[in-house]
Design a protein around this motif. Structure first.
Motif, PDB file in Angstrom:
ATOM      1  N   UNK A  31       0.842  -1.171   0.068  1.00 19.53           N
ATOM      2  CA  UNK A  31      -0.032  -0.130   0.087  1.00 19.53           C
ATOM      3  C   UNK A  31       0.906   1.200   0.079  1.00 19.53           C
ATOM      4  N   UNK A  32       2.128   1.166   0.460  1.00 23.23           N
ATOM      5  CA  UNK A  32       3.045   2.226   0.667  1.00 23.23           C
ATOM      6  C   UNK A  32       3.639   2.703  -0.589  1.00 23.23           C
ATOM      7  N   UNK A  33       3.692   1.498  -1.474  1.00 25.78           N
ATOM      8  CA  UNK A  33       4.298   1.707  -2.807  1.00 25.78           C
ATOM      9  C   UNK A  33       5.682   1.965  -2.605  1.00 25.78           C
ATOM     10  N   UNK A  34       6.502   1.235  -2.016  1.00 25.59           N
ATOM     11  CA  UNK A  34       8.079   1.345  -1.653  1.00 25.59           C
ATOM     12  C   UNK A  34       8.940   1.744  -2.840  1.00 25.59           C
ATOM     13  N   UNK A  35       8.486   1.028  -4.183  1.00 23.27           N
ATOM     14  CA  UNK A  35       9.560   1.315  -5.262  1.00 23.27           C
ATOM     15  C   UNK A  35       9.531   2.817  -5.576  1.00 23.27           C
ATOM     16  N   UNK A  36       8.222   3.460  -5.406  1.00 23.68           N
ATOM     17  CA  UNK A  36       8.016   4.983  -5.664  1.00 23.68           C
ATOM     18  C   UNK A  36       8.835   5.602  -4.518  1.00 23.68           C
ATOM     19  N   UNK A  37       8.809   5.279  -3.379  1.00 28.61           N
ATOM     20  CA  UNK A  37       9.332   6.035  -2.352  1.00 28.61           C
ATOM     21  C   UNK A  37      10.956   5.851  -2.425  1.00 28.61           C
ATOM     22  N   UNK A  38      11.406   4.875  -2.819  1.00 27.04           N
ATOM     23  CA  UNK A  38      12.944   4.728  -3.040  1.00 27.04           C
ATOM     24  C   UNK A  38      13.389   6.124  -3.883  1.00 27.04           C
ATOM     25  N   UNK A  39      12.473   6.273  -4.962  1.00 27.25           N
ATOM     26  CA  UNK A  39      13.100   7.580  -5.863  1.00 27.25           C
ATOM     27  C   UNK A  39      12.967   8.920  -5.189  1.00 27.25           C
ATOM     28  N   UNK A  40      11.748   9.007  -3.998  1.00 27.55           N
ATOM     29  CA  UNK A  40      11.747  10.100  -3.354  1.00 27.55           C
ATOM     30  C   UNK A  40      12.874  10.001  -2.269  1.00 27.55           C
ATOM     31  N   UNK A  41      13.435   9.256  -1.831  1.00 27.71           N
ATOM     32  CA  UNK A  41      14.551   9.304  -0.886  1.00 27.71           C
ATOM     33  C   UNK A  41      15.659   9.759  -1.720  1.00 27.71           C
ATOM     34  N   UNK A  42      15.856   9.198  -2.954  1.00 29.53           N
ATOM     35  CA  UNK A  42      17.199   9.644  -3.830  1.00 29.53           C
ATOM     36  C   UNK A  42      17.288  11.055  -3.877  1.00 29.53           C
ATOM     37  N   UNK A  43      16.108  11.779  -3.812  1.00 34.47           N
ATOM     38  CA  UNK A  43      16.008  13.243  -3.759  1.00 34.47           C
ATOM     39  C   UNK A  43      16.013  13.819  -2.395  1.00 34.47           C
ATOM     40  N   UNK A  44      15.997  13.048  -1.338  1.00 30.51           N
ATOM     41  CA  UNK A  44      16.025  13.815  -0.138  1.00 30.51           C
ATOM     42  C   UNK A  44      17.385  13.952   0.533  1.00 30.51           C
ATOM     43  N   UNK A  45      17.970  12.680   0.327  1.00 31.67           N
ATOM     44  CA  UNK A  45      19.374  12.481   1.176  1.00 31.67           C
ATOM     45  C   UNK A  45      20.249  13.400   0.385  1.00 31.67           C
ATOM     46  N   UNK A  46      20.423  13.323  -0.828  1.00 29.58           N
ATOM     47  CA  UNK A  46      21.821  14.201  -1.402  1.00 29.58           C
ATOM     48  C   UNK A  46      21.437  15.649  -1.019  1.00 29.58           C
ATOM     49  N   UNK A  47      20.080  16.189  -1.086  1.00 29.59           N
ATOM     50  CA  UNK A  47      19.845  17.575  -0.599  1.00 29.59           C
ATOM     51  C   UNK A  47      20.660  17.829   0.770  1.00 29.59           C
ATOM     52  N   UNK A  48      20.225  16.801   1.712  1.00 29.92           N
ATOM     53  CA  UNK A  48      20.965  17.092   3.138  1.00 29.92           C
ATOM     54  C   UNK A  48      22.303  17.321   2.904  1.00 29.92           C
ATOM     55  N   UNK A  49      23.076  16.482   2.102  1.00 33.93           N
ATOM     56  CA  UNK A  49      24.400  16.823   2.008  1.00 33.93           C
ATOM     57  C   UNK A  49      24.876  18.288   1.347  1.00 33.93           C
ATOM     58  N   UNK A  93      -2.747  -2.050 -12.417  1.00 32.86           N
ATOM     59  CA  UNK A  93      -2.994  -1.681 -10.932  1.00 32.86           C
ATOM     60  C   UNK A  93      -4.060  -2.997 -10.655  1.00 32.86           C
ATOM     61  N   UNK A  94      -4.220  -4.109 -11.198  1.00 39.01           N
ATOM     62  CA  UNK A  94      -5.148  -5.286 -11.019  1.00 39.01           C
ATOM     63  C   UNK A  94      -4.828  -5.987  -9.715  1.00 39.01           C
ATOM     64  N   UNK A  95      -3.658  -6.004  -9.407  1.00 41.32           N
ATOM     65  CA  UNK A  95      -3.125  -6.878  -8.467  1.00 41.32           C
ATOM     66  C   UNK A  95      -2.874  -5.946  -7.113  1.00 41.32           C
ATOM     67  N   UNK A  96      -3.346  -4.845  -6.879  1.00 42.84           N
ATOM     68  CA  UNK A  96      -3.071  -3.935  -5.722  1.00 42.84           C
ATOM     69  C   UNK A  96      -3.889  -4.406  -4.570  1.00 42.84           C
ATOM     70  N   UNK A  97      -3.530  -4.411  -3.410  1.00 42.55           N
ATOM     71  CA  UNK A  97      -4.093  -5.131  -2.427  1.00 42.55           C
ATOM     72  C   UNK A  97      -5.559  -4.866  -2.331  1.00 42.55           C
ATOM     73  N   UNK A  98      -6.271  -3.571  -2.580  1.00 38.25           N
ATOM     74  CA  UNK A  98      -7.471  -3.652  -2.294  1.00 38.25           C
ATOM     75  C   UNK A  98      -8.332  -4.179  -3.260  1.00 38.25           C
ATOM     76  N   UNK A  99      -7.821  -4.459  -4.623  1.00 40.22           N
ATOM     77  CA  UNK A  99      -8.408  -5.025  -5.620  1.00 40.22           C
ATOM     78  C   UNK A  99      -8.565  -6.423  -5.339  1.00 40.22           C
TER      79      UNK A  99
END
Length: 313
Positions: A31-49, A93-99
């Motif tokens: 439900x949290x879509x972890x693969x998409x979140x990986x991309x979000x983290x890629x843009x977070x950590x370098x900015x902190x550096x 999206x047919x295999x998402x947990x709610x479906x």
């Protein structure tokens, strides 16, 4: 918009009495879509550096990333709750947990709201309240503005809805500085102009899915030539914006070199896609997914350069 006819989520899925604990746990993670979140983290950590001009506190990086995961995960869960009707009709999206019925709509709603509340308090108490406000704003923008208001109403949905995906840049900077600077705004704009040409090639590939459920993604309402032309325009603006960091004094030669090389290759691929579309190429020969896959590599390289550059100045 015409209402979408679909079966209730989970009606052809797993009966409530036959949902193993392990599978259920994995469904909630999905439900949290972890693969998409990986991309979000890629843009977070370098900015902190970049904000630290060196290595930020490891503890701060960890709590910022975890808080970001909770917030983005809550937004993604709420997105699936709202879109469960069309998810049941789309192949991708047919295999998402709610479906499948592995998670009920009520469980998903409670889960998403809980993650949103916990992530906001987590940021506020362990990072700072500016980061908490930005995180909550990103969640609300994605759920309310993009999913509820824009997605099913306008072909510009991904353009403005993509603002939510730009927020991790501001969150990463504010976590370190407890403020937002022009460097963070520039990188925010890079992701803003990156999002449409990143997502439109994928939309071109699966436009039949979107057309089936009445979601007016640009490739559904416009031809390949128009979409490819828009991709080229956004790509040029994105590359130009990415080069603003150096003249403003935030980055040096290393970042500039990566931005020029990676951006040049991006523009080559974007123009190649436009040429194929303009000549009437369709189907597999259009090769629209080349740009989609390169877009992920591009943003990864660019933000790794953001993190490395302070050590080479």
């Amino acid at each position: 918009m015409t209402a979408v006819e679909s079966r209730p989520a989970g009606v052809l899925g797993t009966p409530s009495g036959h949902r193993p604990f392990g599978a259920r746990a994995m469904a909630f993670v999905a439900l949290t879509k972890p693969r998409i979140i990986e991309l979000l983290l890629i843009t977070t950590v370098p900015v902190m550096f970049l904000a630290e001009q060196g290595v930020p506190s490891l503890w701060l990086v960890l709590v910022t990333c975890f808080g970001g995961y909770l917030s983005a995960g809550g937004a993604n869960a709420l997105n699936m709750y709202i879109d469960r009707d069309i998810d049941a009709l789309m192949d991708r999206t047919s295999q998402r947990p709610l479906v499948t019925g592995m998670v009920s709509p009520r469980e998903c709603l409670v889960f998403g709201i809980s993650l949103g509340v916990v992530s906001t308090l987590f940021f506020g108490l362990l990072v700072n309240w500016l980061s908490a406000a930005l995180s909550l704003g990103a969640l609300l923008f994605y759920v309310v503005v993009y999913t509820m208001l824009l997605k099913r109403r306008t072909s510009q949905n991904i353009v403005w809805g993509g603002i939510a995906g730009c927020m991790p840049v501001l969150i990463g900077w504010s976590a370190v500085k407890n403020e937002v600077s022009w460097a963070a705004v520039i990188l925010f704009l890079v992701i803003f102009f990156w999002t449409p040409p990143h997502y439109w090639p994928l939309s071109m590939k699966v436009k039949d899915d979107y057309a089936r459920v009445g979601v007016p993604m640009l490739p559904v309402v416009a031809g390949n030539r128009v979409v490819a032309r828009q991709i080229v325009l956004y790509s040029w603006v994105m590359v130009a914006v990415s080069l603003l960091l150096t003249p403003l004094g935030y980055t040096g030669w290393f970042y500039t070199s990566v931005a020029l090389l990676a951006g040049g290759w991006w523009l080559w691929e974007a123009h190649a896609l436009h040429a194929r579309a303009k000549s009437g190429v369709t189907g597999a020969k259009l090769k629209e997914m080349r740009l989609f896959h390169w877009s992920i590599t591009y943003v990864s390289l660019l933000f790794v350069a953001v993190a490395v550059d302070p050590f080479l100045r």
